[in-house]
Design a protein around this motif. Structure first.
Motif, PDB file in Angstrom:
ATOM      1  N   ALA A 118      31.551  34.665  41.304  1.00 27.45           N
ATOM      2  CA  ALA A 118      31.065  35.224  42.568  1.00 27.45           C
ATOM      3  C   ALA A 118      30.255  34.203  43.356  1.00 27.45           C
ATOM      4  N   MET A 119      29.734  33.177  42.681  1.00 24.74           N
ATOM      5  CA  MET A 119      28.915  32.159  43.345  1.00 24.74           C
ATOM      6  C   MET A 119      29.711  30.915  43.746  1.00 24.74           C
ATOM      7  N   VAL A 120      30.995  30.862  43.408  1.00 28.41           N
ATOM      8  CA  VAL A 120      31.809  29.681  43.726  1.00 28.41           C
ATOM      9  C   VAL A 120      31.947  29.552  45.240  1.00 28.41           C
ATOM     10  N   VAL A 164      38.161  24.797  44.615  1.00 26.49           N
ATOM     11  CA  VAL A 164      39.367  25.313  43.971  1.00 26.49           C
ATOM     12  C   VAL A 164      39.366  25.004  42.474  1.00 26.49           C
ATOM     13  N   ALA A 165      38.986  23.794  42.107  1.00 20.69           N
ATOM     14  CA  ALA A 165      39.013  23.394  40.696  1.00 20.69           C
ATOM     15  C   ALA A 165      37.993  24.196  39.883  1.00 20.69           C
ATOM     16  N   GLU A 166      36.805  24.387  40.425  1.00 21.76           N
ATOM     17  CA  GLU A 166      35.776  25.159  39.718  1.00 21.76           C
ATOM     18  C   GLU A 166      36.230  26.607  39.526  1.00 21.76           C
ATOM     19  N   ARG A 187      40.016  44.725  34.737  1.00 27.15           N
ATOM     20  CA  ARG A 187      40.367  45.027  36.135  1.00 27.15           C
ATOM     21  C   ARG A 187      39.650  44.087  37.096  1.00 27.15           C
ATOM     22  N   ILE A 188      38.392  43.799  36.820  1.00 27.11           N
ATOM     23  CA  ILE A 188      37.630  42.887  37.671  1.00 27.11           C
ATOM     24  C   ILE A 188      38.252  41.497  37.637  1.00 27.11           C
ATOM     25  N   LEU A 189      38.646  41.048  36.455  1.00 29.55           N
ATOM     26  CA  LEU A 189      39.283  39.729  36.348  1.00 29.55           C
ATOM     27  C   LEU A 189      40.573  39.681  37.169  1.00 29.55           C
ATOM     28  N   ARG A 190      41.376  40.739  37.097  1.00 36.94           N
ATOM     29  CA  ARG A 190      42.604  40.767  37.906  1.00 36.94           C
ATOM     30  C   ARG A 190      42.274  40.687  39.397  1.00 36.94           C
ATOM     31  N   LYS A 191      41.196  41.338  39.815  1.00 42.61           N
ATOM     32  CA  LYS A 191      40.796  41.265  41.231  1.00 42.61           C
ATOM     33  C   LYS A 191      40.337  39.859  41.593  1.00 42.61           C
ATOM     34  N   PHE A 192      39.609  39.197  40.692  1.00 39.62           N
ATOM     35  CA  PHE A 192      39.220  37.808  40.950  1.00 39.62           C
ATOM     36  C   PHE A 192      40.453  36.914  41.068  1.00 39.62           C
ATOM     37  N   ALA A 206      43.385  37.751  42.047  1.00 38.95           N
ATOM     38  CA  ALA A 206      44.072  38.058  43.306  1.00 38.95           C
ATOM     39  C   ALA A 206      43.196  37.734  44.517  1.00 38.95           C
ATOM     40  N   ASP A 207      42.023  37.184  44.280  1.00 38.39           N
ATOM     41  CA  ASP A 207      41.056  36.871  45.331  1.00 38.39           C
ATOM     42  C   ASP A 207      40.690  38.123  46.130  1.00 38.39           C
TER      43      ASP A 207
END
Length: 169
Positions: free
Chosen positions: A57-59, A64-66, A129-134, A136-137
């Motif tokens: 959330a802080m990226v 992109v690499a991080e 579910r949260i990971l899938r949302k991350f 998918a941006d």
């Protein structure tokens, strides 16, 4: 089978005076021990995965690499946590249904613990579910929200341990 590798006094200290007790108690203690190990390992994943979400959330938008590295870490940790959750739950169910831990009257604590376990499974599912949302941006929550979200497994683990050890009802 374990008697082949370990001497009887180590496996069941009362084997000479009460060998019948070793037939039931010894396997149950092995199951309980591995249940504790797998639950602790599973919860380690539940503690750290939301911490990765805080960092995601802080990226900064151009990093992109991080972002890719954090997503890879989160995917691997979630996959590993899935593998740890299965034996933790299976061993817990076997303690309950096969060995009778928490069955019968006066074991209301087990019902409360099962509710906590269901909350932990739901939390684990919400992390996926949260990971899938991350990935998918599509996740737009702040790092502060994830810091609070990160506290839930601590409370669940404390509740489960207190229920099992103290058995308040």
């Amino acid at each position: 089978m374990l008697g082949f590798f370990l001497p009887a006094p180590l496996l069941c200290p009362g084997w000479r005076t009460a060998p019948a007790a070793c037939d039931y108690t010894l396997p149950m203690l092995w199951v309980k021990s591995f249940h504790i190990v797998f639950v602790a390992s599973w919860f380690a994943g539940l503690f750290y995965l939301p911490r990765i979400f805080v960092n995601l959330a802080m990226v900064e938008p151009g990093s992109v690499a991080e972002r890719a590295r954090l997503l890879l870490m989160a995917r691997k940790l979630l996959r590993f946590s899935n593998l740890l959750a299965v034996p933790a739950l299976a061993l817990g169910l076997s303690l309950w249904l096969w060995y009778g831990v928490g069955l019968g009257p006066g074991n209301g604590w087990m019902h409360a613990k099962l509710a906590v376990v269901l909350l932990a499974v739901g939390y684990h599912h919400s992390c996926a579910r949260i990971l899938r949302k991350f990935e998918a941006d599509a996740m737009h929550r702040s790092h502060v929200w994830f810091r609070w979200f990160n506290e839930a497994p601590v409370l669940m683990l404390v509740a489960a341990v207190l229920l099992v050890v103290i058995k308040p009802f």
